[in-house]
Design an enzyme around this catalytic site. Structure first.
Site, PDB file in Angstrom:
ATOM      1  CG  PHE A 130      76.957  53.269 119.516  1.00 58.44           C
ATOM      2  CD1 PHE A 130      76.863  54.451 118.802  1.00 58.44           C
ATOM      3  CD2 PHE A 130      77.928  53.154 120.483  1.00 58.44           C
ATOM      4  CE1 PHE A 130      77.713  55.506 119.057  1.00 58.44           C
ATOM      5  CE2 PHE A 130      78.794  54.203 120.751  1.00 58.44           C
ATOM      6  CZ  PHE A 130      78.688  55.389 120.032  1.00 58.44           C
ATOM      7  CG  ASP A 207      72.680  51.045 124.032  1.00 57.97           C
ATOM      8  OD1 ASP A 207      72.240  52.028 124.674  1.00 57.97           O
ATOM      9  OD2 ASP A 207      73.809  51.046 123.511  1.00 57.97           O
ATOM     10  CE1 TYR A 232      76.814  60.305 125.944  1.00 60.17           C
ATOM     11  CE2 TYR A 232      77.585  59.366 128.012  1.00 60.17           C
ATOM     12  CZ  TYR A 232      77.452  59.294 126.641  1.00 60.17           C
ATOM     13  OH  TYR A 232      77.941  58.207 125.957  1.00 60.17           O
ATOM     14  CE  LYS A 233      73.644  58.943 123.377  1.00 56.94           C
ATOM     15  NZ  LYS A 233      74.762  59.583 122.683  1.00 56.94           N
ATOM     16  NE  ARG A 381      73.576  61.142 115.401  1.00 56.25           N
ATOM     17  CZ  ARG A 381      73.915  60.550 116.542  1.00 56.25           C
ATOM     18  NH1 ARG A 381      73.383  59.380 116.856  1.00 56.25           N
ATOM     19  NH2 ARG A 381      74.764  61.112 117.370  1.00 56.25           N
TER      20      ARG A 381
END
Length: 409
Positions: A130, A207, A232-233, A381
């Site tokens: 990322f 991560d 927050y996912k 995705r």
């Protein structure tokens, strides 16, 4: 003709032990979403989250005011960290804190790690991680006069133990990878990579942003040194919810994070000269904790504990497997390619599909209530969240995608 794939989705929903939890999520009046496929980017809010936020504002904040700090808020970063460690990370108490953003925690942990290995000049990372992870390490390398060792990874795959073994040596201070690759969904062999790094005397930083709440994690058993991740996912903490950091107990006291704020001091309210780090994982804190932003985590960790991470992972595997079934049957004949692992043992919580038309189709998908996300150069995705997504919802979303692709010139 009977849609056997729809019948299969209905059967999977009927057999789903987590199906009742979907009713715990808020569905507003006039809700225009027919298929939310972006749980890997932003989770949905719970009804209990709204209740807790309202209660916090009206009762704790308005009612207790500054007394709230000594009545509990000061301990939330550690208490929620311990709960998160138990429910989702495979981490014993006293090793996890909730604080800051993922980027800030990546910087803190990376800087602390390289400073704890003086004389070593290399940081190992991969080219398809990322962007934040790469950017943070580029800044630290420039700041500390270190060299970055880049591993070229397949965007449709991810980092392997063999690649790490080829480059890690006695001059390596730190290796940093995502446990689940943000683009492909590839699950890295964390335990094996940890062993390789440790054999060379290097530290590891993981991560977990695309893993936590979707993939079962075992940080202690894997021998992880450090880890960070967002909430927050799949943890449904809300936009910009605070991140978390894990620091292995054996390294506490050895690593010293660089952003020395009052909350990480041995005695925060002493306010004396010089910074003396608190004992244990509390030393990772810097400024005043984002208490209001932590409220949703209470509700979501309750739900995750109720569901059990093993059951969540089992459903996630079935959901992404069903996405692959639809992609192979419906979308492959239209030129769509799967750009990620098919083996469930190496597949995280999302599936990446590629087609040259996807970028221009995304807006139309969103207008029709189907919400995946797009990643360059030509991938979308599909990220069904195990706690909030049904199999029929996945069927509806990919039906719309197929329809739009069939209309392409």
């Amino acid at each position: 003709m009977t849609d056997d794939l729809l019948a299969r989705a209905e059967a999977l929903d009927a057999a789903d032990p987590l199906a009742h939890l979907r009713d715990h999520f808020i569905t507003p009046d006039g809700f225009d979403v027919v298929s939310y496929l972006d749980g890997n980017s932003l989770g949905r809010p719970l009804r209990e989250t709204a209740r807790l936020l309202d209660d916090f504002v009206r009762e704790q904040w308005a009612g207790r005011l500054i007394r709230g700090w000594t009545e509990g808020w000061m301990q939330w970063p550690l208490e929620l960290g311990d709960r998160l460690g138990t429910v989702a990370l495979g981490a014993a108490p006293g090793q996890v804190v909730v604080a800051d953003s993922t980027t800030v925690l990546l910087y803190k942990m990376s800087r602390a790690a390289v400073d704890a290995r003086p004389g070593r000049r290399k940081i190992v990372l991969d080219t398809d991680n990322f962007p934040t992870d790469r950017y943070v390490l580029e800044g630290i390398a420039a700041e500390r006069g270190l060299s970055l060792v880049w591993i070229e990874t397949d965007p449709a795959g991810g980092i392997t133990a063999e690649q790490v073994a080829d480059v890690v040596d006695e001059d390596t201070a730190l290796v940093l990878f995502s446990h689940v690759a943000y683009r492909s969904g590839w699950i890295a062999p964390a335990a094996e990579i940890n062993r390789i790094a440790h054999a060379a005397g290097a530290l590891t930083l993981w991560d977990l942003s695309h893993s936590v709440g979707s993939v079962d994690l075992h940080l202690d058993d894997w021998g992880a040194d450090l880890a960070v991740g967002c909430t927050y996912k799949y943890l449904n903490g809300g936009p910009g919810a605070p991140a978390f950091a894990y620091l292995r107990r054996g390294l506490q006291g050895e690593l010293r994070q660089p952003i020395q704020g009052w909350m990480g001091h041995r005695a925060s309210f002493e306010m004396g000269p010089g910074h003396e780090p608190a004992e244990g994982v509390r030393a990772l804190l810097s400024g005043t904790p984002p208490i209001l932003a932590m409220v949703p985590l209470h509700a979501n960790l309750d739900m995750l504990a109720q569901a059990g991470i093993e059951a969540v992972r089992a459903k996630s595997t079935l959901l992404t497997g069903y996405v692959l079934e639809l992609a192979d049957r419906w979308l492959a004949p239209l030129g769509v390619q799967v750009a990620g692992p098919r083996d469930a043992a190496h597949r995280g919580g999302h599936v990446t599909l590629q087609h040259p038309a996807f970028e221009r189709l995304l807006a139309t998908l969103w207008e029709n209530g189907v919400l995946p996300d797009f990643r360059n150069p030509n991938g979308i995705r599909i990220g069904p969240a195990p706690l909030s997504t049904s199999f029929v919802e996945v069927h509806r979303g990919l039906t719309m995608l197929r329809t739009l692709l069939e209309k392409q010139p």
